[in-house]
Enzyme design. Structure first.
Site, PDB file in Angstrom:
ATOM      1  N   CYS A 199      -9.776  -4.779   1.928  1.00  0.00           N
ATOM      2  CA  CYS A 199      -8.884  -4.810   0.789  1.00  0.00           C
ATOM      3  C   CYS A 199      -9.023  -3.959   0.080  1.00  0.00           C
ATOM      4  O   CYS A 199      -7.642  -3.232  -0.519  1.00  0.00           O
ATOM      5  CB  CYS A 199      -9.046  -6.152   0.213  1.00  0.00           C
TER       6      CYS A 199
ATOM      7  N   TYR B 268      -5.507  -0.984   1.034  1.00  0.00           N
ATOM      8  CA  TYR B 268      -4.445  -0.663  -0.299  1.00  0.00           C
ATOM      9  C   TYR B 268      -4.289   0.655  -1.490  1.00  0.00           C
ATOM     10  O   TYR B 268      -4.147   1.365  -1.175  1.00  0.00           O
ATOM     11  CB  TYR B 268      -4.888  -1.814  -1.249  1.00  0.00           C
TER      12      TYR B 268
ATOM     13  N   TYR C 121      -1.756   1.247  -7.437  1.00  0.00           N
ATOM     14  CA  TYR C 121      -2.570   1.457  -6.213  1.00  0.00           C
ATOM     15  C   TYR C 121      -2.403   3.297  -5.417  1.00  0.00           C
ATOM     16  O   TYR C 121      -3.822   3.269  -5.026  1.00  0.00           O
ATOM     17  CB  TYR C 121      -1.239   0.840  -4.469  1.00  0.00           C
TER      18      TYR C 121
ATOM     19  N   GLU D 106      -5.412  -9.749   6.451  1.00  0.00           N
ATOM     20  CA  GLU D 106      -5.124  -8.826   5.540  1.00  0.00           C
ATOM     21  C   GLU D 106      -3.360  -8.733   6.215  1.00  0.00           C
ATOM     22  O   GLU D 106      -2.443  -9.194   5.352  1.00  0.00           O
ATOM     23  CB  GLU D 106      -5.256  -7.283   5.939  1.00  0.00           C
TER      24      GLU D 106
END
Length: 222
Positions: A134, A138, A166, A209
């Site tokens: 994660c 990202y 991000y 994900e």
């Protein structure tokens, strides 16, 4: 090669299916349906609530003060990330109460409870391997979507704020800290005999994900 890079290499197909998902490409070129993004944004907020719990669990699983501080840093980054979601939701007429009252969807439950289960049944390294796709995924996506910097993305791009979050310095620094912590945990707790199990955790988290992205796309079809 760092532990993270080894895990990425061992689970390359699953990792690439995650970071180069159609949802991500739609975010980058602005073609993602608004309904898909709205669904994702709300579910990701609920997702982050559970990931905050996972980082709190990491503090509990820590054996050193340095590990506790690293877990606190990860928790702080998540709480800051949640503020972005609420700001974007508010622009679309969704309040914090609206978001928190929404029911978690299947992919949200599957991924978050997988991470919490890994953390409860394993040690701190297991938990961090489950969490790292994660954070670093990202961060990598943020860099991929801004090859020429955020200023090259038009101001009217529908997902510019998300991309800016991000690809920005704060999240990228959080990613570097998570990367360094994983490598440190790996140096202390990983072994050749244990590596296949770590790859299995990493691969499953990457698949979950991708399923989370797909959940958003599927929502736009209805």
């Amino acid at each position: 090669m760092s532990l993270f890079e080894r895990l990425k290499s061992s689970a390359a197909d699953d990792w690439n299916a995650y970071i180069d998902h159609a949802f991500v490409r739609g975010l980058g070129d602005g073609s993602l349906p608004e309904a898909a993004f709205r669904n994702y944004l709300v579910q990701d907020y609920l997702f982050l609530i559970q990931f905050a719990r996972a980082h709190a669990l990491a503090a509990y699983k820590s054996r050193t003060l340095a590990d506790m501080q690293a877990a606190r840093g990860g928790l702080g980054a998540i709480l800051d990330e949640m503020k972005l979601h609420l700001r974007v939701c508010e622009r679309w007429g969704l309040s914090a109460a609206d978001v928190e009252a929404t029911q978690e969807q299947q992919a949200t439950v599957a991924y978050t409870r997988f991470v919490l289960d890994v953390g409860m049944s394993g040690d701190l390294l297991d938990l961090q391997v489950a969490l790292i796709p994660c954070t670093l995924g990202y961060a990598e996506i943020g860099r991929r979507l801004t090859p020429d910097g955020i200023d090259a993305i038009p101001a009217d791009h529908p997902y510019r704020d998300w991309i800016a979050e991000y690809s920005g310095d704060a999240f990228q620094e959080a990613g570097k800290a998570a990367h360094a912590w994983l490598d440190d945990l790996g140096a202390r707790y990983a072994s050749d005999n244990r590596y296949p199990e770590l790859v299995s955790i990493f691969r499953q988290a990457s698949r979950l994900e991708a399923a989370f992205w797909q959940q958003g796309l599927d929502a736009a079809k209805w």
